[in-house]
Design a protein around this motif. Structure first.
Motif, PDB file in Angstrom:
ATOM      1  N   SER A 289       0.711  -1.225   0.005  1.00 38.11           N
ATOM      2  CA  SER A 289      -0.241   0.014   0.120  1.00 38.11           C
ATOM      3  C   SER A 289       0.814   1.268   0.051  1.00 38.11           C
ATOM      4  O   SER A 289       0.348   2.413  -0.067  1.00 38.11           O
ATOM      5  CB  SER A 289      -1.006  -0.020   1.065  1.00 38.11           C
ATOM      6  OG  SER A 289      -1.731  -1.227   1.088  1.00 38.11           O
ATOM      7  N   GLY A 290       2.008   1.297   0.160  1.00 39.53           N
ATOM      8  CA  GLY A 290       2.921   2.592   0.359  1.00 39.53           C
ATOM      9  C   GLY A 290       2.717   2.878   1.865  1.00 39.53           C
ATOM     10  O   GLY A 290       2.880   2.173   2.694  1.00 39.53           O
ATOM     11  N   GLU A 291       2.803   4.033   2.215  1.00 44.68           N
ATOM     12  CA  GLU A 291       2.475   4.858   3.301  1.00 44.68           C
ATOM     13  C   GLU A 291       1.434   4.313   4.053  1.00 44.68           C
ATOM     14  O   GLU A 291       0.228   4.255   3.431  1.00 44.68           O
ATOM     15  CB  GLU A 291       2.542   6.246   3.237  1.00 44.68           C
ATOM     16  CG  GLU A 291       2.536   6.913   4.699  1.00 44.68           C
ATOM     17  CD  GLU A 291       2.420   8.285   4.626  1.00 44.68           C
ATOM     18  OE1 GLU A 291       2.274   9.087   5.722  1.00 44.68           O
ATOM     19  OE2 GLU A 291       2.297   8.833   3.400  1.00 44.68           O
ATOM     20  N   VAL A 292       1.413   3.834   5.380  1.00 46.23           N
ATOM     21  CA  VAL A 292       0.388   3.294   5.961  1.00 46.23           C
ATOM     22  C   VAL A 292      -0.223   4.537   6.885  1.00 46.23           C
ATOM     23  O   VAL A 292       0.409   4.724   7.871  1.00 46.23           O
ATOM     24  CB  VAL A 292       0.727   1.908   7.067  1.00 46.23           C
ATOM     25  CG1 VAL A 292      -0.347   1.662   7.844  1.00 46.23           C
ATOM     26  CG2 VAL A 292       1.572   1.008   6.374  1.00 46.23           C
ATOM     27  N   ARG A 293      -1.415   4.967   6.522  1.00 48.50           N
ATOM     28  CA  ARG A 293      -2.035   6.222   6.990  1.00 48.50           C
ATOM     29  C   ARG A 293      -3.155   6.004   7.949  1.00 48.50           C
ATOM     30  O   ARG A 293      -3.356   6.657   8.990  1.00 48.50           O
ATOM     31  CB  ARG A 293      -2.380   7.197   5.895  1.00 48.50           C
ATOM     32  CG  ARG A 293      -1.312   7.618   4.826  1.00 48.50           C
ATOM     33  CD  ARG A 293      -1.652   8.440   3.806  1.00 48.50           C
ATOM     34  NE  ARG A 293      -2.360   9.773   4.563  1.00 48.50           N
ATOM     35  CZ  ARG A 293      -3.092  10.593   3.833  1.00 48.50           C
ATOM     36  NH1 ARG A 293      -3.493  10.356   2.371  1.00 48.50           N
ATOM     37  NH2 ARG A 293      -3.711  11.695   4.558  1.00 48.50           N
ATOM     38  N   TYR A 294      -3.656   4.818   7.617  1.00 47.27           N
ATOM     39  CA  TYR A 294      -4.781   4.261   8.511  1.00 47.27           C
ATOM     40  C   TYR A 294      -4.735   2.936   9.062  1.00 47.27           C
ATOM     41  O   TYR A 294      -4.224   1.985   8.412  1.00 47.27           O
ATOM     42  CB  TYR A 294      -6.062   4.496   7.536  1.00 47.27           C
ATOM     43  CG  TYR A 294      -6.415   5.875   6.965  1.00 47.27           C
ATOM     44  CD1 TYR A 294      -6.792   6.966   7.762  1.00 47.27           C
ATOM     45  CD2 TYR A 294      -5.931   6.065   5.588  1.00 47.27           C
ATOM     46  CE1 TYR A 294      -6.934   8.123   7.394  1.00 47.27           C
ATOM     47  CE2 TYR A 294      -6.315   7.216   5.004  1.00 47.27           C
ATOM     48  CZ  TYR A 294      -6.936   8.309   6.036  1.00 47.27           C
ATOM     49  OH  TYR A 294      -6.795   9.597   5.444  1.00 47.27           O
ATOM     50  N   PRO A 295      -4.809   2.708  10.210  1.00 43.34           N
ATOM     51  CA  PRO A 295      -4.963   1.216  10.717  1.00 43.34           C
ATOM     52  C   PRO A 295      -5.626   0.322   9.822  1.00 43.34           C
ATOM     53  O   PRO A 295      -5.180  -0.881   9.858  1.00 43.34           O
ATOM     54  CB  PRO A 295      -5.783   1.325  12.053  1.00 43.34           C
ATOM     55  CG  PRO A 295      -5.585   2.964  12.457  1.00 43.34           C
ATOM     56  CD  PRO A 295      -5.791   3.584  11.171  1.00 43.34           C
ATOM     57  N   ALA A 296      -6.822   0.647   9.068  1.00 43.18           N
ATOM     58  CA  ALA A 296      -7.564  -0.164   8.160  1.00 43.18           C
ATOM     59  C   ALA A 296      -6.629  -0.975   7.353  1.00 43.18           C
ATOM     60  O   ALA A 296      -6.665  -2.059   6.932  1.00 43.18           O
ATOM     61  CB  ALA A 296      -8.597   0.369   7.333  1.00 43.18           C
ATOM     62  N   GLN A 297      -5.583  -0.134   6.863  1.00 39.13           N
ATOM     63  CA  GLN A 297      -4.624  -0.661   5.935  1.00 39.13           C
ATOM     64  C   GLN A 297      -3.868  -2.263   6.191  1.00 39.13           C
ATOM     65  O   GLN A 297      -3.719  -3.062   5.680  1.00 39.13           O
ATOM     66  CB  GLN A 297      -3.642   0.290   5.290  1.00 39.13           C
ATOM     67  CG  GLN A 297      -4.095   1.498   4.336  1.00 39.13           C
ATOM     68  CD  GLN A 297      -3.298   2.540   4.371  1.00 39.13           C
ATOM     69  OE1 GLN A 297      -2.778   3.357   5.374  1.00 39.13           O
ATOM     70  NE2 GLN A 297      -2.720   2.481   3.231  1.00 39.13           N
ATOM     71  N   LEU A 298      -3.402  -1.869   7.412  1.00 35.06           N
ATOM     72  CA  LEU A 298      -2.743  -3.085   8.150  1.00 35.06           C
ATOM     73  C   LEU A 298      -3.665  -4.165   8.485  1.00 35.06           C
ATOM     74  O   LEU A 298      -3.498  -5.323   8.507  1.00 35.06           O
ATOM     75  CB  LEU A 298      -1.974  -2.557   9.473  1.00 35.06           C
ATOM     76  CG  LEU A 298      -1.434  -3.783  10.305  1.00 35.06           C
ATOM     77  CD1 LEU A 298      -0.397  -4.427   9.637  1.00 35.06           C
ATOM     78  CD2 LEU A 298      -0.908  -3.131  11.566  1.00 35.06           C
ATOM     79  N   LEU A 299      -4.840  -3.664   9.069  1.00 33.45           N
ATOM     80  CA  LEU A 299      -5.889  -4.730   9.320  1.00 33.45           C
ATOM     81  C   LEU A 299      -6.341  -5.543   7.876  1.00 33.45           C
ATOM     82  O   LEU A 299      -6.597  -6.793   8.389  1.00 33.45           O
ATOM     83  CB  LEU A 299      -7.232  -4.182  10.103  1.00 33.45           C
ATOM     84  CG  LEU A 299      -6.818  -3.348  11.219  1.00 33.45           C
ATOM     85  CD1 LEU A 299      -8.007  -2.684  11.865  1.00 33.45           C
ATOM     86  CD2 LEU A 299      -6.470  -4.458  12.280  1.00 33.45           C
TER      87      LEU A 299
END
Length: 332
Positions: A289-299
């Motif tokens: 995803s590139g930069e992890v800006r929101y927890p939902a990306q990791l989740l």
């Protein structure tokens, strides 16, 4: 406030009015719905910001109602953008309904939650102070949600069983994935079978696989989302009122597109593991995803990794509580 007839509805659905709330994170809005009648019922309740109280008061006024006229509030899931104005409505006299497991979850011991966040956060690649920040975030969210949706002041309903609200009848379908105890609410309105889908089924995009957040069960999020689609599939639904995005009638197509989006997420995550592994879930998320800006990306990544592991496509080795994922090598 937005009347559902503006989205192509017929006169049969004019009794449902939509209230749109501005929120700070994508998709930048959340919806609640007033089912008007002799005893008006509000499905979900906006976010906790002061401006949301203005939104709900103004939206109700456009239908000729005030908070004191609403008989009941029915909650689909305990995210702050859907329970934020429950205290206002409760104080105005509305009876609040929520899934029984949601109310039980709100009673969770904070230290037990901290243990889950630390274990899963460490497995994902959080270190040191970053883990403790996630612990504080999770505990703060629990305290906030417990205040907004006070368990002792709500009426519990069960999944899979019809329940009555202000003279109307709903069926609650258990639809986890976005939130572990999420309810889709089925009912009949003026000859139509409708679903108040919350964040489980949205036509323009796939909701995040947030499920439990960073906690025990995070790696089950995508599989849980698929189970939700299994439970929704095959039902006859004429119209869907979602928690985000427009009201829609393409029920079967939305289920199909949600499944496709989940498979795309799983495929992208497998490609990321192939490209960067052995790697932690956080490293895989950055690669994907590139930069992890929101927890939902990791989740999303955690849920996809759990699905891929269950399908025998990847494996992980654990060192000091951290998971390092790699592609499963074929047997010779």
């Amino acid at each position: 406030m937005d009347d559902s007839t503006e989205h192509g509805a017929t006169a049969a659905t004019t009794q449902v009015s939509r209230l749109d709330f501005d929120i700070e994170w994508p998709p930048k809005h959340a919806a609640a719905y007033l089912v008007d009648g002799a005893a008006p019922v509000l499905i979900d309740c906006g976010d906790p910001q002061e401006r949301a109280e203005t939104t709900i008061r103004d939206g109700l006024a456009e239908t000729g109602n005030a908070p004191e006229d609403v008989a009941a509030v029915v909650v689909t899931h305990p995210h702050s953008d859907h329970i934020g104005q429950v205290p206002l409505m409760r104080e105005a006299g509305a009876t609040v309904y929520a899934p029984r497991p949601v109310l039980e979850q709100l009673e969770r011991d904070e230290e037990d939650l901290a243990e889950g966040v630390r274990d899963v956060g460490r497995s994902a690649g959080y270190r040191g102070e970053a883990i403790e920040r996630e612990v504080e975030r999770a505990q703060s969210s629990l305290r906030r949600n417990r205040r907004l949706l006070a368990p002792d002041d709500a009426v519990a309903f069960e999944f899979g069983e019809p329940f009555s609200v202000a003279g109307g009848e709903f069926e609650a379908v258990h639809t986890p994935g976005h939130q572990i105890h999420h309810a889709g609410l089925l009912t009949d309105l003026d000859g139509e079978r409708v679903l108040f889908s919350g964040d489980a089924l949205i036509e323009p995009f796939r909701p995040g696989a947030i499920h439990v957040g960073i906690d025990y069960g995070a790696y089950d999020a995508v599989d849980a989302f698929h189970r939700s689609m299994d439970r929704l599939e095959g039902r006859s639904v004429d119209r869907v009122y979602p928690g985000h995005g427009p009201v829609f009638t393409g029920y079967d197509g939305a289920i199909e597109s949600t499944r496709a989006a989940l498979e795309a997420l799983t495929g992208d995550t497998f490609e990321a593991v192939t490209g960067v592994g052995p790697a932690t879930p956080m490293e895989i998320t950055r690669y994907r995803s590139g930069e992890v800006r929101y927890p939902a990306q990791l989740l999303d990544t955690l849920g996809a990794l759990g699905t891929l592991e269950g399908r025998g496509r990847i494996q992980y080795k654990e060192r000091d509580g951290v998971r390092y994922y790699s592609v499963m090598k074929a047997s010779p």
